[in-house]
Design an enzyme around this catalytic site. Sequence first.
Site, mmCIF file in Angstrom:
data_model
loop_
_atom_site.group_PDB
_atom_site.id
_atom_site.type_symbol
_atom_site.label_atom_id
_atom_site.label_comp_id
_atom_site.label_asym_id
_atom_site.label_seq_id
_atom_site.Cartn_x
_atom_site.Cartn_y
_atom_site.Cartn_z
ATOM 1 N N ASP A 102 39.564 37.524 39.135
ATOM 2 C CA ASP A 102 40.776 37.235 39.906
ATOM 3 C C ASP A 102 40.713 35.834 40.510
ATOM 4 O O ASP A 102 39.742 35.094 40.334
ATOM 5 C CB ASP A 102 40.943 38.307 40.990
ATOM 6 N N TRP A 136 47.463 34.986 37.634
ATOM 7 C CA TRP A 136 48.866 35.300 37.922
ATOM 8 C C TRP A 136 49.856 34.378 37.212
ATOM 9 O O TRP A 136 50.970 34.161 37.683
ATOM 10 C CB TRP A 136 49.136 35.284 39.423
ATOM 11 N N GLY A 137 49.471 33.824 36.085
ATOM 12 C CA GLY A 137 50.373 32.971 35.331
ATOM 13 C C GLY A 137 50.505 31.556 35.858
ATOM 14 O O GLY A 137 51.289 30.765 35.312
ATOM 15 N N ASP A 157 51.252 40.429 40.200
ATOM 16 C CA ASP A 157 51.046 41.865 40.001
ATOM 17 C C ASP A 157 52.376 42.582 39.758
ATOM 18 O O ASP A 157 53.343 42.398 40.508
ATOM 19 C CB ASP A 157 50.369 42.480 41.224
#
Length: 199
Positions: A102, A136-137, A157
Amino acid sequence: MLETARALNTTGLVDAGYEYLVLDDCWQAETRTPDGSLQSDPERFPHGLLWLSEQVAEYGLKLGAYTDYGTQTCQERPGSLGHYAEDAQFFADNNIQYLKVDTCHTQDLDPRVQYPLFQQALIDTGAPILFSMCNWGLHDPWEWAQDVANMWRIGFDIQAWWFSIDRVIGTMRTLGPYSEPSAWNDPDMLEVGVADLSE
């Protein structure tokens, strides 16, 4: 976790191609060991990850886990920044075969620099670990991540409501050309059966 592994096996999903059972954030203890190693939360996972991976394998599945390339995970457990090599080896030693990394608490570090460093740490272990990149792009990972990770999140998300799902579908429809074998866009998890969503 074992109930889920059993269900994936007995309902035929393993035979249909489902391979991984993945832990997300908070499998870890709130602190590292005195020598700096990651450790399992002693209440949630008292037997540790290696034992769990062996149990999951009995159902034909591989165990996945989670970390973060920042100082902390999104839920403020120990992150991997400054520990890439040690943490990669920890996951290899515990037979983790899927790793989500993450991007919380990253102090504005460039993911285009940090993720390749983590990739190299995983390669150096020699273990077959699928690398799931979750930034997250941001920074359009589909344009550069094919040589870094096996999969990369294309957005934030997903949520169990139609606007969120529709947004993911809208993003995915333009990204097909960026996927290739062993490197693909990740729209996040299925939401079937979550909240009020039906089949």
